[in-house]
Design a protein around this motif. Structure first.
Motif, short mmCIF file in Angstrom:
data_model
loop_
_atom_site.label_atom_id
_atom_site.label_comp_id
_atom_site.label_asym_id
_atom_site.label_seq_id
_atom_site.Cartn_x
_atom_site.Cartn_y
_atom_site.Cartn_z
N LEU A 125 31.45 51.89 33.10
CA LEU A 125 32.85 51.46 33.12
C LEU A 125 33.02 50.42 32.02
N LYS A 142 38.15 45.74 35.32
CA LYS A 142 36.83 46.26 35.68
C LYS A 142 36.28 45.57 36.92
N THR A 193 38.12 46.49 40.09
CA THR A 193 37.78 47.85 40.52
C THR A 193 36.44 47.88 41.23
N ASP A 245 26.01 45.13 37.01
CA ASP A 245 26.92 44.33 36.20
C ASP A 245 26.13 43.67 35.08
N THR A 289 28.68 48.28 34.46
CA THR A 289 29.59 47.67 33.50
C THR A 289 28.72 46.97 32.46
N LEU A 329 38.63 51.54 30.76
CA LEU A 329 39.74 50.94 31.49
C LEU A 329 40.44 49.96 30.56
#
Length: 309
Positions: free
Chosen positions: A39, A47, A50, A167, A199, A216
């Motif tokens: 993402l 982000k 979400t 992350d 991410t 995004l």
């Protein structure tokens, strides 16, 4: 959107509003078993919001969200045992030792094991998997930044999650540690069929790891596809490089296949070290975000949303 076999994440019409501001607008996508999805998006794109909704840490304003067959806002302990989260940093319990910490945390997952999925991960196997065998008896406070990050990953996967959120997973890793971590991600996805949603701001990492890229921007999904598929959306020139008679040549063209065909037709076996470079993921990402900010992609996204309705 119809849920198909093997769907782990199913999002439709997701909206999030803070006061009078919409942070997410009709976000929708699916993820399947063993799929690695990156993402991407600029800061403020939505982000984190979400991901927190998918993890069950934030309540959405509207839309339908199913993660492992349940609404994450209603997820119980059995559901949470199937989900792993690797945060950007996790700094507690510095006086604990690595093996001691992982063994302790793993104990919480034991009641949720099954014949299909053995929980938790064997502590020494897990330590070896993340490359911390030599530090197994060390206090957490004594670990280097890269070693601490490997422990963060181990903590996230100690319960053998079916779905793993990462992350910025390799922040602080040296090149060797990064390569080993990439191998681990591929093993989790291929061997364990773990679905991974990550991410990252490292677009090279996203291109190496992800089966699919979601971009995004402005609270909307503006692109969804493999790095190769997304690059094909960008009308641009490819760079063709080759060697002939010990000379290096470079040519840019919008019709690389035709150019290479003509090149071999003219020079045949004299062509050496041929390389065709299309737009990189970074080029593609920057172009799509720029087009969205200028309104080009935004109009396309709005049109797709109207078709869905």
């Amino acid at each position: 959107m119809t849920v198909g076999e093997g769907v782990v994440i199913d999002v439709e019409g997701l909206r999030m509003r803070y006061g009078a501001k919409d942070v997410l607008h009709d976000v929708g996508f699916q993820a399947r078993h063993g799929e690695v999805i990156a993402l991407l998006g600029p800061n403020g794109a939505g982000k984190t919001t979400t991901i927190e909704i998918l993890e069950g840490f934030r309540i959405r304003s509207a839309g339908r969200v199913e993660v492992l067959g349940a609404d994450p806002a209603q997820g119980d302990e059995a559901w949470r045992a199937r989900v792993g989260v690797v945060l950007q940093s996790w700094r507690d319990h510095g006086k604990w030792r690595v093996r001691e910490m992982l063994s302790h945390l793993g104990g919480y997952y034991a009641p949720y094991g099954s014949e299909r999925i053995r929980r938790p991960w064997d502590t020494d196997e897990l330590i070896a998997a993340v490359g911390l065998t030599e530090q197994a008896g060390a206090k957490i406070m004594s670990l280097s930044g890269g070693q601490r990050r490997r422990l963060d990953v181990a903590i996230g996967i100690v319960g053998r999650p079916e779905l793993l959120f990462l992350d910025e997973p390799t922040a602080g890793f040296d090149p060797q540690a990064r390569r080993e971590f990439h191998d681990l991600v591929h093993r989790l996805a291929d061997d364990q069929q773990t679905t991974i949603l990550l991410t990252t701001h490292d677009l090279d990492e996203a291109e190496k790891l992800a089966d699919r890229i979601l971009i995004l921007a402005g609270g909307r999904i503006i692109a969804d596809g493999s790095a190769d598929e997304l690059s094909r959306r960008i009308a641009g020139e490819a760079e063709v490089r080759w060697t002939r008679d010990d000379q290096r040549f470079v040519h840019t063209t919008t019709e690389s296949t035709k150019f290479v065909y003509e090149l071999f037709k003219q020079y045949g076996e004299d062509i050496r070290e041929l390389e065709v470079r299309r737009a990189s993921l970074e080029d593609t990402y920057m172009t799509l975000v720029r087009q969205f900010e200028s309104g080009e992609v935004e109009n396309e996204v709005h049109a797709l949303e109207e078709v869905k309705r």
